[in-house]
Design a protein around this motif. Structure first.
Motif, mmCIF file in Angstrom:
data_model
loop_
_atom_site.group_PDB
_atom_site.id
_atom_site.type_symbol
_atom_site.label_atom_id
_atom_site.label_comp_id
_atom_site.label_asym_id
_atom_site.label_seq_id
_atom_site.Cartn_x
_atom_site.Cartn_y
_atom_site.Cartn_z
ATOM 1 N N ALA A 189 0.831 -1.202 0.000
ATOM 2 C CA ALA A 189 0.000 0.000 0.000
ATOM 3 C C ALA A 189 0.861 1.246 0.000
ATOM 4 O O ALA A 189 0.499 2.258 -0.595
ATOM 5 C CB ALA A 189 -0.926 0.006 1.210
ATOM 6 N N LEU A 190 2.017 1.194 0.680
ATOM 7 C CA LEU A 190 2.924 2.329 0.685
ATOM 8 C C LEU A 190 3.394 2.633 -0.732
ATOM 9 O O LEU A 190 3.405 3.783 -1.162
ATOM 10 C CB LEU A 190 4.126 2.034 1.577
ATOM 11 N N ARG A 221 -0.976 15.556 11.729
ATOM 12 C CA ARG A 221 -2.326 15.287 11.242
ATOM 13 C C ARG A 221 -2.324 14.077 10.312
ATOM 14 O O ARG A 221 -1.382 13.851 9.563
ATOM 15 C CB ARG A 221 -2.858 16.513 10.497
ATOM 16 N N THR A 222 -3.395 13.304 10.388
ATOM 17 C CA THR A 222 -3.609 12.201 9.450
ATOM 18 C C THR A 222 -4.548 12.679 8.358
ATOM 19 O O THR A 222 -5.673 13.119 8.641
ATOM 20 C CB THR A 222 -4.204 10.969 10.158
ATOM 21 N N ILE A 223 -4.106 12.599 7.110
ATOM 22 C CA ILE A 223 -4.897 13.110 5.989
ATOM 23 C C ILE A 223 -6.144 12.259 5.805
ATOM 24 O O ILE A 223 -7.257 12.772 5.738
ATOM 25 C CB ILE A 223 -4.049 13.123 4.704
ATOM 26 N N ASP A 224 -5.979 10.946 5.706
ATOM 27 C CA ASP A 224 -7.107 10.024 5.590
ATOM 28 C C ASP A 224 -6.602 8.602 5.769
ATOM 29 O O ASP A 224 -5.391 8.361 5.856
ATOM 30 C CB ASP A 224 -7.847 10.170 4.250
ATOM 31 N N ILE A 225 -7.532 7.672 5.862
ATOM 32 C CA ILE A 225 -7.226 6.247 5.952
ATOM 33 C C ILE A 225 -7.976 5.545 4.829
ATOM 34 O O ILE A 225 -9.174 5.796 4.628
ATOM 35 C CB ILE A 225 -7.633 5.663 7.316
ATOM 36 N N GLY A 228 -4.435 -4.425 2.583
ATOM 37 C CA GLY A 228 -4.289 -3.889 3.923
ATOM 38 C C GLY A 228 -4.866 -2.499 4.036
ATOM 39 O O GLY A 228 -5.768 -2.118 3.299
ATOM 40 N N GLY A 229 -4.345 -1.735 4.971
ATOM 41 C CA GLY A 229 -4.813 -0.371 5.180
ATOM 42 C C GLY A 229 -3.665 0.611 5.059
ATOM 43 O O GLY A 229 -2.496 0.249 5.194
ATOM 44 N N LEU A 230 -4.015 1.852 4.799
ATOM 45 C CA LEU A 230 -3.002 2.898 4.639
ATOM 46 C C LEU A 230 -3.470 4.162 5.321
ATOM 47 O O LEU A 230 -4.494 4.734 4.948
ATOM 48 C CB LEU A 230 -2.747 3.171 3.159
ATOM 49 N N ALA A 231 -2.747 4.579 6.349
ATOM 50 C CA ALA A 231 -2.991 5.861 7.010
ATOM 51 C C ALA A 231 -1.973 6.859 6.483
ATOM 52 O O ALA A 231 -0.766 6.672 6.655
ATOM 53 C CB ALA A 231 -2.872 5.713 8.526
ATOM 54 N N ARG A 232 -2.465 7.892 5.820
ATOM 55 C CA ARG A 232 -1.559 8.891 5.251
ATOM 56 C C ARG A 232 -1.310 9.981 6.286
ATOM 57 O O ARG A 232 -2.201 10.771 6.599
ATOM 58 C CB ARG A 232 -2.151 9.498 3.982
#
Length: 413
Positions: free
Chosen positions: A8-9, A93-97, A103-107
Motif C-alpha cells: 500500500a505504501l 495530522r492524518t490526511i485520511d485512511i 491492507g490499510g493505509l494511514a496517510r
C-alpha cells in the motif's frame, strides 16, 4: 502497518495523486479522519464469497467467509487509527485512511523526526491488535468453559471452527508480521527509531533499509521453498522496493535540511506568454537549452510550465493553431517563498527540470529554484545576508554566523 501495507505504501507513492486512486468510496469520518474504501477492496470481499460458492459451499458458509474478511479489516482499520491517534499526540495530522485488499493505509502529513516519537507511532498500530487479541481471548475463556479445563484439546478446535477464534489468531499474526524488522513496515520503523537514538538519522535509515532488504530476501526464500507461501514473493519484492524508495526520500530531505527556498532562487532568463503561438514557441526553444520554461499570464502571474517535448509533439501533429496555454503543464510542482525547502519538497523534482518555479502568496513568479547548484547558492545567500546584517548590527551578524545551518528554520513561517 498491517499485512502487505508495504505494498500500500508503494501504491500510495505512485497512485495516491493519480486518477485511479481517486476511485474510493468514503464510508465515514471518525475522530476527525476520513475513512475510504478503495474500489479494489470489493474484489477481495466478494471474491472470497464467490470462490466459496464455486467450491460448492452453501450461501451461509460463503457468508461466514465474507464476515471473517469484514472482521479482519475492522481490526486493520483500528490498527491504522492506532497510528493516527498516536501521531496526533505529537501534532501530526492524518490526511485520511484507505482500506485496500492488501491492507490499510494511514496517510500522515509527515513522520516524526524525534526517534522516541517515531517509536511510539510505529508500535501504536500493533499495540491495538494486541489489545484486541487480549479482549477476544478473555471473551473465549469466559464463554467456553472447556478452555479452562481441557485447553490442549479444546483450543485447537476453537481456533479452527470458531470465527472469534480465527479472529484471535489473525490479530496475533498481524502483530507478528508487522513487527518483522523489514523497513518500512512497523517493525522496520521501530528499528530505525532505535538506531536514530544512537546514529545520525540518515545513517539509521540506510541501515534499517538494508536490514529490510535482508528480511525481504528471507521472505523470498520462504516463498520459493514452500508453495503455500508464494504470496511472500510479492510482499518481499515490494518491501525491498519501498524501503529503497523511502531511503532515497530521507537522503533527499536530509540534503535540503536548513535550506530556504529564497536561498536557491535565480531570476528566470526566459519565459513565455500564455497566448504565444506555436511558431513563437518553436523559435524560443530552438535558440535555448532549456527543456522547460514558465508560462506567465497578466502581471507575471504564474500559469504552468511548458516542455520542449510538448512543443515538438505539437509540431509533429501540425497543431499550428495551438498556443502556450494549450500545451503547458498546469500541475507542475511549484515552491513558495519565503519558506523552508524541506517543508515543501516531498519528492525529487521532475527529471526534465533541474529548476522549479517559485511563486509568492499571490501566485506571481518570483524566479526559479536551482537544484543543481542549491548548496552553493545557499552558502552565497547566507554570506550576503550576514554582510547586510553586519552593516546594520555587527553583534547580531556575528551571532548568526556562528549558528549551524538551519538553526533559524523554525522562525521563518
Amino acid at each position: 502497518m498491517d499485512p502487505f501495507a508495504v505494498v500500500a505504501l508503494l501504491v500510495s507513492r505512485r497512485l495516491m495523486f493519480k486518477r485511479h486512486f481517486s476511485h474510493r468510496l468514503k464510508i465515514g469520518r471518525l475522530l476527525g479522519i476520513d475513512l475510504f474504501i478503495h474500489w479494489t477492496f470489493w474484489l477481495l470481499f466478494f471474491g472470497v464469497g464467490g470462490a466459496g460458492l464455486y467450491r460448492g459451499e452453501s450461501w451461509i458458509e460463503a457468508g461466514m467467509h465474507m464476515l471473517q474478511i469484514g472482521l479482519l479489516f475492522l481490526c486493520v482499520t483500528l490498527h491504522e487509527y492506532g497510528h493516527a491517534m498516536m501521531a496526533r499526540q505529537f501534532g501530526i495530522r492524518t490526511i485520511d485512511i484507505t482500506l485496500l485488499p492488501i491492507g490499510g493505509l494511514a496517510r500522515l502529513e509527515r513522520m516524526p523526526r524525534i526517534p522516541w516519537q517515531e517509536f511510539l507511532v510505529a508500535v501504536a498500530g500493533p499495540a491495538v491488535n494486541v489489545v484486541i487479541a487480549i479482549v477476544v481471548a478473555i471473551g473465549l475463556f469466559a464463554s467456553i468453559p472447556g478452555l479452562r479445563t481441557d485447553f490442549g484439546n479444546v483450543f485447537p478446535s476453537v481456533m479452527e471452527e470458531s470465527v472469534i477464534g480465527w479472529l484471535l489468531g489473525m490479530n496475533v499474526m498481524l502483530v507478528l508480521f508487522n513487527m518483522i524488522p523489514a523497513f518500512p513496515m512497523d517493525g522496520g520503523r521501530v528499528l530505525r527509531s532505535l538506531l536514530a537514538m544512537m546514529l545520525e538519522y540518515r545513517s539509521a535509515t540506510r541501515i534499517a533499509a538494508r536490514l529490510g532488504l535482508f528480511a525481504a530476501f528471507g521472505m523470498a526464500y520462504i516463498g520459493l521453498s514452500y508453495p503455500d507461501f508464494r504470496m511472500l514473493l510479492f510482499v518481499a519484492a515490494f518491501i525491498g522496493y519501498a524501503g529503497w524508495m523511502e531511503s532515497r526520500q530521507v537522503d533527499l530531505s536530509e540534503s535540503i535540511r536548513g535550506i530556504r527556498v529564497e536561498e536557491g532562487l535565480v531570476a528566470p532568463t526566459c519565459h513565455v506568454g500564455a497566448m504565444d503561438s506555436l511558431a513563437q514557441l518553436v523559435e524560443i526553444f530552438s535558440k535555448r537549452t532549456d527543456r522547460a520554461l514558465p508560462v506567465l499570464g497578466v502581471e507575471t502571474f504564474y500559469l504552468g510550465m511548458i516542455e520542449i517535448e510538448a512543443v515538438a509533439s505539437a509540431v509533429s501533429r501540425g497543431a499550428w493553431n495551438a498556443v502556450a496555454s494549450d500545451l503547458m503543464q498546469r500541475d507542475w510542482p511549484t515552491l513558495r517563498a519565503p519558506g523552508m525547502l524541506e517543508r515543501q519538497l516531498t519528492s525529487a523534482p521532475p527529471v526534465s527540470a533541474q529548476m522549479l518555479p517559485v511563486v509568492d502568496k499571490q501566485g506571481h513568479l518570483l524566479g526559479l529554484f536551482d537544484f543543481e547548484r542549491m548548496g552553493e547558492r545557499a552558502v552565497l545567500h547566507r554570506h550576503l545576508s550576514a554582510r547586510q546584517r553586519q552593516e546594520n548590527d555587527p553583534i547580531e551578524a556575528v551571532l548568526v554566523s556562528t549558528l549551524p545551518p538551519g538553526s533559524l528554520s523554525d522562525t521563518y513561517l
